[in-house]
Design an enzyme around this catalytic site. Structure first.
Site, PDB file in Angstrom:
ATOM      1  N   ASP A 245      -0.308  -4.031   5.844  1.00 58.10           N
ATOM      2  CA  ASP A 245      -0.949  -3.606   7.088  1.00 58.10           C
ATOM      3  C   ASP A 245      -2.424  -3.981   7.035  1.00 58.10           C
ATOM      4  OD1 ASP A 245       1.485  -2.489   7.499  1.00 58.10           O
ATOM      5  OD2 ASP A 245       0.785  -0.409   7.655  1.00 58.10           O
TER       6      ASP A 245
ATOM      7  N   HIS B  66       0.853  -1.194   0.000  1.00 61.18           N
ATOM      8  CA  HIS B  66       0.000   0.000   0.000  1.00 61.18           C
ATOM      9  C   HIS B  66       0.884   1.236   0.000  1.00 61.18           C
ATOM     10  CE1 HIS B  66       0.866  -0.566   4.256  1.00 61.18           C
ATOM     11  NE2 HIS B  66       0.259   0.554   4.604  1.00 61.18           N
TER      12      HIS B  66
ATOM     13  N   HIS C 275       1.173   3.877   1.956  1.00 62.80           N
ATOM     14  CA  HIS C 275       1.634   4.608   3.150  1.00 62.80           C
ATOM     15  C   HIS C 275       3.163   4.740   3.101  1.00 62.80           C
ATOM     16  CE1 HIS C 275      -2.128   3.945   5.900  1.00 62.80           C
ATOM     17  NE2 HIS C 275      -2.195   5.070   5.212  1.00 62.80           N
TER      18      HIS C 275
ATOM     19  N   HIS D 228       6.585  -5.523  11.579  1.00 63.35           N
ATOM     20  CA  HIS D 228       5.869  -4.246  11.577  1.00 63.35           C
ATOM     21  C   HIS D 228       5.379  -3.935  12.991  1.00 63.35           C
ATOM     22  CE1 HIS D 228       2.666  -1.296  10.520  1.00 63.35           C
ATOM     23  NE2 HIS D 228       3.395  -1.056   9.449  1.00 63.35           N
TER      24      HIS D 228
ATOM     25  N   HIS E 144      -7.479  -1.799   5.673  1.00 61.01           N
ATOM     26  CA  HIS E 144      -6.581  -0.717   6.073  1.00 61.01           C
ATOM     27  C   HIS E 144      -7.199   0.588   5.557  1.00 61.01           C
ATOM     28  CE1 HIS E 144      -2.802   0.265   7.857  1.00 61.01           C
ATOM     29  NE2 HIS E 144      -2.295   0.832   6.779  1.00 61.01           N
TER      30      HIS E 144
ATOM     31  N   ASP F 111       5.622   4.603   5.130  1.00 62.96           N
ATOM     32  CA  ASP F 111       6.567   3.673   5.769  1.00 62.96           C
ATOM     33  C   ASP F 111       6.754   2.393   4.962  1.00 62.96           C
ATOM     34  OD1 ASP F 111       3.870   3.148   6.570  1.00 62.96           O
ATOM     35  OD2 ASP F 111       4.555   1.898   8.227  1.00 62.96           O
ATOM     36  N   HIS F 112       6.000   2.271   3.856  1.00 62.08           N
ATOM     37  CA  HIS F 112       6.147   1.103   2.977  1.00 62.08           C
ATOM     38  C   HIS F 112       6.631   1.504   1.588  1.00 62.08           C
ATOM     39  CE1 HIS F 112       3.774  -1.653   5.679  1.00 62.08           C
ATOM     40  NE2 HIS F 112       3.515  -0.460   6.183  1.00 62.08           N
TER      41      HIS F 112
HETATM   42 ZN   LIG Z   1      -0.226   1.427   6.497  1.00 60.75          ZN
HETATM   43 ZN   LIG Z   2       2.798   0.418   8.005  1.00 60.68          ZN
END
Ligand SMILES: [Zn+2]
Ligand SMILES: [Zn+2]
Length: 305
Positions: free
Chosen positions: A212, A64, A66, A270, A141, A68-69
């Site tokens: 996530d 996805h 976001h 995670h 998510h 942090d990914h």
């Molecule tokens: Zn996420």
């Molecule tokens: Zn995440």
């Protein structure tokens, strides 16, 4: 094959955990492939601390969008080009991934010298290349998010060369076809069925790599009977409500899913930056109380299967 965890933290990095990225080294004798799942900021730095090189990556799967990914992707793509790598690369991920990558490259005056394909995906089978089948499952998510199920095809058994020799068939180019279980015609007109000379097939491995997610319906099908399930465990069970309301799971929920799905092994990753080493041990204990064959991912941990 082996999984190498390049980043195991949720949201923000810590001194010991970078943000999410997992390298899958398929180690196939005939198809040399390296795949990456998510690419948090600093992933290219993490590569430098391993024996692996982004130049060898063939495929990147983004769960996805976001940060942090994802925020490590433009840097990794550009470095891969500057270092003169020419191996084509395909990136799979949700809608918007193409705009993100193209905008980052265009606005920064960057490009790639290797063929780059970006495939925006939906739920369902992404490809089956004869060795591996990859399917995307939608998760729960706040933004569109997928988990990936990787199914390796069964490998044919080894060819019994001694038995072939005993039947008067000497080694040669035809052996390659016999190895695949095909029927070949010899110069003397004999038809030889390769499958009669093969040992038992080796069952292919199956993995589920989650993005996530809060617990959701599709998760069970994604993880059903896998050899290895990689699942987020952002928080502990005492904070289940908070975790789930933000589209995340607890260590116990990940374990319950692994158990219900009949997974052989679970790796939780995670984890929230709120957990120090002691907190992480607690998460692992929580998970193991429900599903014993569980490990907690650490940066640079290698899981072979
Ligand atoms: Zn996420
Ligand atoms: Zn995440």
């Amino acid at each position: 094959m082996e999984l190498i965890f390049l980043g195991t933290s949720a949201g923000v990095p810590t001194r010991t955990r970078n943000m999410t990225s997992i390298l899958l080294n398929l180690q196939q004798p005939t198809v040399s492939q390296m795949w990456l799942f998510d690419c948090g900021e600093g992933t290219q730095h993490q590569f430098l601390r391993t024996e692996f090189h982004p130049g060898k990556l063939n495929k990147i799967f983004i769960t996805h969008l976001h940060g942090d990914h994802l925020f490590g992707l433009p840097g990794l793509l550009c470095s891969r080009s500057m270092q003169g790598n020419t191996l084509p690369l395909t990136i799979y991920g949700p809608k918007g991934l193409k705009t993100f990558v193209e905008t980052a490259l265009q606005l920064s005056g960057s490009w790639t010298d290797y063929p780059l394909t970006i495939e925006e995906i939906g739920p369902g089978e992404l490809f089956d290349d004869g060795h591996f089948r990859v399917t995307a499952y939608p998760l729960n998510h706040p933004v569109e998010c997928y988990g990936y199920r990787i199914e390796e095809h069964d490998k044919p058994g080894t060819l019994n060369a001694a038995a072939l020799k005993a039947d008067g068939i000497s080694p040669g180019p035809l052996f390659q076809q016999l190895k695949q279980g095909l029927t070949v015609t010899l110069e003397d007109g004999r038809m030889i069925d390769g499958s009669h000379y093969l040992g038992p097939a080796t069952p292919g491995k199956t993995l589920a790599i989650f993005g996530d997610t809060a617990p959701c319906e599709g998760a069970l099908a994604l993880a059903r009977d896998v050899d290895l399930m990689v699942h987020e465990a952002t928080l502990e069970d005492a904070m289940a409500e908070k975790a789930n309301s933000r589209g995340h799971s607890t260590a116990l929920q990940a374990a319950a899913l692994a158990k219900e799905a009949g997974a052989t092994k679970l790796v939780i990753t995670h984890v929230s930056s709120r957990y120090d080493a002691e907190g992480c041990r607690r998460l692992l204990e929580e998970s193991r109380s429900c599903f014993a064959n569980c490990e907690l991912a650490e940066d640079f941990k290698v899981i072979s299967l």
